[in-house]
Motif scaffolding. Structure first.
Motif, PDB file in Angstrom:
ATOM      1  N   TRP A   2       0.817  -1.222   0.000  1.00  0.00           N
ATOM      2  CA  TRP A   2       0.000   0.000   0.000  1.00  0.00           C
ATOM      3  C   TRP A   2       0.851   1.272   0.000  1.00  0.00           C
ATOM      4  O   TRP A   2       0.315   2.373   0.117  1.00  0.00           O
TER       5      TRP A   2
ATOM      6  N   GLU B 215       2.614   1.562  -5.148  1.00  0.00           N
ATOM      7  CA  GLU B 215       1.346   1.518  -5.894  1.00  0.00           C
ATOM      8  C   GLU B 215       1.457   2.255  -7.227  1.00  0.00           C
ATOM      9  O   GLU B 215       0.946   1.791  -8.244  1.00  0.00           O
TER      10      GLU B 215
ATOM     11  N   SER C 171       2.728  -4.471  -6.030  1.00  0.00           N
ATOM     12  CA  SER C 171       1.615  -4.249  -5.110  1.00  0.00           C
ATOM     13  C   SER C 171       0.543  -5.341  -5.280  1.00  0.00           C
ATOM     14  O   SER C 171       0.114  -5.986  -4.310  1.00  0.00           O
ATOM     15  N   GLN C 172       0.160  -5.564  -6.536  1.00  0.00           N
ATOM     16  CA  GLN C 172      -0.878  -6.580  -6.792  1.00  0.00           C
ATOM     17  C   GLN C 172      -0.444  -7.975  -6.383  1.00  0.00           C
ATOM     18  O   GLN C 172      -1.235  -8.779  -5.906  1.00  0.00           O
TER      19      GLN C 172
ATOM     20  N   PRO D 194       3.069  -1.155  -9.588  1.00  0.00           N
ATOM     21  CA  PRO D 194       1.758  -1.772  -9.288  1.00  0.00           C
ATOM     22  C   PRO D 194       1.802  -3.298  -9.411  1.00  0.00           C
ATOM     23  O   PRO D 194       1.033  -3.984  -8.747  1.00  0.00           O
TER      24      PRO D 194
END
Lengths: 345, 756
Positions: free
Chosen positions: A80, A85, A92-93, A89
């Motif tokens: 987060w 992010e 993050s995912q 990303p």
């Protein structure tokens, strides 16, 4: 669980000294894996060097544009983090595809790298397992092995590295900074985890006493074209049967740079640099993706048929690569298709 | 002549609570942590802990236990094994519990022989849990290993007809007509083989026993995780020669059972044995992996053949099953009968056999047998409908039967047709294109499937006690169980309704062998059996109250018979003139009694059982979305329409059906215990690898209750909803997957690899 002593270290060098001065010592990060393994009596450290007070929780920008992830930053804080992010990303995912919020709140980045396999036999003291007890044999070769690998396996071990996060770190070509008794060194992510060979008891290339202090991400985060496709037996809280992390640099429909890695299929996050090269400079197309997928699994070896055995992962893995590359090029579906979001609630 | 529940008055009153969606009375205790489970009770003196050691091998013999090595550890008190287990009871019969199948029950620590992997072989007792666990981990045990066989496929040739003897087991119906001839001559026919392997119950709460050693002779309070305290008590009493006073078994809350707690599990034997030997309080809690060391839904192989005439009327129906059992008991389920109950065919053949392998005895698991048979038969019915060119819903209605063809008896009630109609309407079935692969949502294939199901509406002997105290509070008790079904609240409703008291004035207690006996909670019979006993006990109190009222000066109820009185809103009133009324509090005050109490009983009606077939029914409608490239299946919508007599509490009943639906989905898509035949051992013995759905797997589930008036199946009109919600669901999912993809998968669970 056996008796053990515990030291609260406050600095990395102090932790390394403490760890190397005790026989049978282990580092304790978030404890989400080690403590479980101790309860199962699979790990029996006589001393723990607790890392909870080490100042390694920051996520900071590196000169040159990279990002340094502190080894003691939690998986949740990393996933987060605004920089992660926005610029990574994919990472993050990938983190959010693993475990549960509770576990991610406790688990650390360094610990994520060092979590051990989820092979059924590793977890059951009653069964032979070369990783747990070298020389005892591999029960997974012929037994149910749905969770096990099909790439880079050996007759000693077909276990998989279970992390999701590490699959992205492999694709992102992260660098692991470690501190040991002889000072600091860096390890390319591809070289961090190892294949089982004749020594499946060794998951990685850390030397005794070495401690992960950070994971450094290069500047390129593939924020425009990425995907993490995780296929598993239920929508959450399940390890990947097959997962694919993809980062692409595109110019129109041409792939300029491609990096991808697979989870759930090998003893380490599986990268195939030749397969990546097949994509570079090419126009994205289903045919190309299928050729790439075929290349990745050309040497794959399945261990038995039927749903309890893992040969299906070869076909599933190929399809996953094709789908993941499609998703990354088109950025059509950034939501993991394995988690179905009902459009008409 | 049984009385029905007091007729609701025209004006709704607070005491008219049956049929209302009332919150669980035990809810606040559960969510606040006040509810105590077996491993949470304190004891009077110090508490010791037992840790169980299980066999790593599936067959063989213990040759040496190095107990001395761990007894040397300070704080370790005892290592119990076959070498030193006291000779309490040696006869098999003593180990038979209420729901034991035929054969010779497992006797823990009885002998050095190993009959199944994870067999408990030692109990280590120490002063702390951690110490007991550590001592268990370093205890060396030597085994002579013998060759085992856990592969059901390898012993198909040794199959034998399932013997009778287990409670609830109905042997296969007798054949009718000429199955082979009818099948051969029929214009439309299907044949298929269906498989699912072992599944484990996996309730959240681990099996656990806390024995509070009271130090007065052999008196103990035994807090046990079970679905039936009285069953555990009689088991312990027989084995250890205890009186009911000595072995008081308490089970206030049960964190899920699903059948796993029907039989006393070995931790209660071990805990009580250790307490008696050491004369000390003791706690034994299983680990999650030990939860895979006893009964399970058996691996079952099934064969179906169905044929119809040109119009789609079923002419031939054959259902055969072969299930695993252990070498020491014959676990039986009713598997093949259900297809014969749902559909009438002039030519039938049913067959149910067992084969023995080196595992623990299988054990009833939610909708035992029916869930197994229903998946196969309702899949085959769907396939048959397609072969006959009929919509699967129309096919079911075309072959609908109003009598139970297996026994040639009428049903007491059967509104399955309304379930099918109302479920179809709610689901939007008329929008379905029957052609497989015809419906899409973006790149996903969409499939709609339907299946129906049935389950026994049965009743067992049960008793309850009602005590009305002078302050007007009614306390009702029965040694039944609440494994999450909602027993606490529905029994409170039943008592409140019967005596016309507000819910706050009624307390229902359960799970203590000092209370009147009740059967194990299983078979969907609790609401019916215990509910009728509670009603009966309250009616007896009501009769006493009426008599006391009639003793009052100028009693307005003078001359009113009990049958002509109603208990409403804290008053007894005459049916014919409700102004003739006396407040219950006034009766209590005038009587001078400190309390009024009565016991009530209920049991099956053997005459009705001879004359009628008693069943609940359901119809499940399912939508799946399938990513064909990746084999992923998502159940995006379920409508589950249930006809189960009177619904006492639509909220808890709905929860039961929701839970059952999730169980059906879980069976269809995820559940399977991986048996390694080389090791003779289940390998995914934890929550991480034995998959059950998470929230993200569950989407819209719509529950419909088609109420039935049925005072033959039950004096209170209740059929029970514990199992019925699970039925139909797995088959409807498989049928929907066929509709989506054109692929018939006959092996569960429907994991993605099966669609590649």
């Amino acid at each position: 669980m056996n008796s053990f002593t515990l030291t609260q270290a406050t600095a990395a060098d102090e932790a390394v000294r403490d760890n190397t001065s005790h026989d049978g010592a282990a580092y304790l990060g978030g404890g989400t894996n080690l403590v479980d393994l101790m309860k199962y009596n699979l790990e029996r450290p006589s001393h723990l060097t607790s890392l909870g007070l080490l100042p390694l929780t920051d996520i900071t920008t590196l000169p040159g544009g990279g990002l340094r992830l502190g080894a003691l930053a939690t998986n949740a804080d990393t996933a987060w983090h605004p920089e992660v992010e926005a610029r990574y990303p994919l990472l993050s995912q990938t983190i959010l595809a693993g475990a549960t919020p509770q576990l991610r709140n406790a688990a650390t980045n360094g610990g994520n790298l060092n979590q051990r396999t989820r092979c059924y036999y590793f977890y059951d003291l009653a069964t032979p397992c070369n990783k747990r007890e070298p020389g005892s044999g591999c029960s997974a070769l012929t037994g149910p092995n749905r969770v096990c690998g099909v790439l880079g396996t050996s007759e000693s071990c077909i276990a998989t590295q279970p992390s999701d996060m590490c699959v992205a770190l492999a694709a992102l070509e992260a660098v692991v900074r470690v501190q040991g008794p002889d000072g600091e060194r860096t390890i390319k992510f591809d070289d961090y985890h190892r294949l089982p060979g004749d020594h499946p008891e060794k998951d990685n290339t850390l030397n005794p006493g070495e401690l992960v202090v950070s994971i450094d991400l290069p500047a390129e985060g593939y924020a425009d074209h990425f995907t993490y496709l995780k296929l598993r037996d239920r929508s959450s809280y399940a390890f990947a049967l097959v997962s694919v992390a993809v980062g692409l640099k595109m110019n129109g429909n041409t792939i300029e740079k491609a990096r991808f890695a697979l989870g759930g299929v090998a003893h380490k996050p599986w990268r195939d640099q030749e397969a990546e090269k097949m994509l570079e400079g090419q126009t994205a197309s289903p045919d190309l993706f299928r050729q790439v997928a075929a290349k990745v699994f050309a040497e794959a070896k399945g261990y038995g048929e039927g749903s309890l055995h893992n040969s299906f992962k070869i076909e599933l893995g190929k399809r996953a690569i094709v789908r993941a590359l499609k998703q990354a090029t088109e950025m059509s579906q950034v939501v993991n298709p394995n988690v179905f979001l009902n459009s008409n609630p | 002549m049984s009385q029905t529940i007091a007729t609701p008055p025209t004006v709704r009153l607070d005491s008219d609570v049956i049929g209302k969606p009332i919150n669980r009375t035990d809810g606040p205790a559960k969510v606040s942590g006040a509810a105590k489970y077996a491993a949470e009770f304190g004891v009077t003196g110090p508490l010791w802990y037992g840790y169980i050691v299980n066999s790593p091998v599936a067959k063989g013999k213990i040759t040496k236990i190095h107990a001395d090595e761990v007894l040397a550890i300070q704080g370790v008190h005892k290592v119990f094994s076959h070498e030193n287990v006291p000779s309490f009871a040696w006869f098999d019969r003593a180990y038979k519990d209420d729901v034991a199948p035929g054969g010779s029950p497992f006797r823990p620590l009885h002998e050095p022989e190993i009959m199944f992997s994870q067999q408990p072989v030692v109990l280590v007792v120490a002063e702390t849990f951690e110490l007991a666990r550590y001592a268990a981990s370093v205890l060396r045990i030597e085994y002579d290993v013998e060759e085992h066989n856990t592969d059901l496929n390898s012993v198909i040739g040794e199959a034998f007809d399932a013997p009778r003897g287990k409670t609830g087991f109905v042997p296969p119906p007798k054949p009718k007509g000429d199955m082979n001839k009818a099948f051969a001559e029929a214009p439309h026919k299907v044949a298929g083989e269906y498989i699912h392997r072992a599944q484990h119950h996996n309730p959240m709460e681990m099996f656990a026993t806390t024995v509070d050693w009271l130090g007065d002779g052999k008196k103990m309070k035994i807090y046990d995780k079970t679905q039936g305290a009285p069953n555990v008590q009689q088991y312990l009493a027989k084995i250890f020669g205890l009186s009911t006073d000595e072995a008081r078994v308490i089970s206030k809350f049960t964190g899920g059972g699903f059948g796993s707690g029907l039989r006393p599990q070995y931790q209660v034997f071990l805990a009580v044995m250790a307490a008696l030997e050491l004369e000390h309080s003791i706690r034994v809690v299983m680990t999650r992996s030990q939860m895979f060391s006893f009964g399970h839904r058996p691996h079952t192989l099934q064969k179906l053949r169905i044929a119809t005439d040109e119009q789609g009327h079923i002419q031939a129906l054959e259902h055969k099953a072969l299930a695993e059992t252990s070498h020491f008991e014959n676990a039986t389920e009713t598997v093949v009968n259900w297809s014969g109950i749902l559909y009438n065919s002039p030519n039938t053949n049913f067959d149910y056999q067992l084969s023995k392998i080196d595992v623990f005895t299988p054990l009833d698991m939610r909708a035992p047998g029916a869930a197994t048979g229903n998946f196969a038969s309702e899949s085959a019915i769907d396939e048959m409908a397609y072969k006959a060119g009929l919509d699967p819903l129309d096919f079911r209605l075309l072959n609908y039967t109003y009598t139970d063809p297996t026994e040639n008896k009428p049903f007491t009630s059967k509104r399955l047709d309304d379930c099918l109609h109302e479920g179809a309407a709610r689901f939007g079935w008329d929008q379905r294109n029957p052609e497989p692969r015809s419906m899409r949502d973006g790149n996903l294939l969409v499939g709609w499937g339907v299946a129906s199901g049935c389950w026994d509406a049965s009743m067992q002997k049960a008793a309850a006690k009602a005590v009305l105290s002078a302050d007007g509070h009614l306390t009702v008790s029965s040694a039944t169980n609440d494994q999450g079904a909602g027993t606490y609240v529905i029994m409170t409703q039943m008592a409140a309704q019967t005596l016309g008291l507000p819910m706050e004035q009624v307390t229902f207690n359960l799970g203590d062998t000092e209370m009147p006996a009740a059967p194990v909670q299983g078979g969907s019979w609790t609401a019916n059996s215990v509910g009728a006993a509670v009603q009966n006990a309250c009616q007896e109190v009501g009769k006493k109250l009426l008599k006391l009222a009639q003793k009052m000066d100028n009693s307005p109820l003078d001359g009113v018979d009990f049958e002509d009185a109603q208990f409403v809103d804290g008053h007894i009133r005459a049916n014919e003139d409700i102004t003739r009324s006396v407040a219950i509090e006034d009766i209590l005050a005038a009587s001078g009694e400190s309390k009024i109490e009565a016991e009530g009983k209920a049991g099956p009606n053997p005459i009705n059982m001879l004359k009628y077939s008693m069943h609940s029914h359901n119809a499940a409608f399912v939508e799946v979305k399938v990513d064909e490239d990746l084999g992923t299946i998502h159940v995006t919508r379920v409508v589950n329409a249930v006809a189960a007599g009177r619904i006492l509490n639509p909220k808890t009943a709905r929860s039961q059906v929701l839970g059952g639906t999730v169980w059906g989905l879980s069976m269809a898509l995820m559940e399977e215990t991986y048996l390694n035949n080389d090791l003779g051992r289940y390998m995914n013995h934890n929550y991480a690898e034995y998959h059950i759905p998470v929230n993200a797997d569950i989407h819209k589930i719509d529950v419909i209750f088609v109420e039935e008036e049925d005072d033959i199946a039950s004096p209170i009109g209740v059929k029970g909803v514990g199992e019925i919600g699970m039925l139909g669901v797995a088959a409807a999912i498989a049928n929907a997957v066929y509709h989506a993809t054109g692929k018939r998968v006959r092996e569960l669970p429907l994991t993605s690899d099966k669609l590649l």
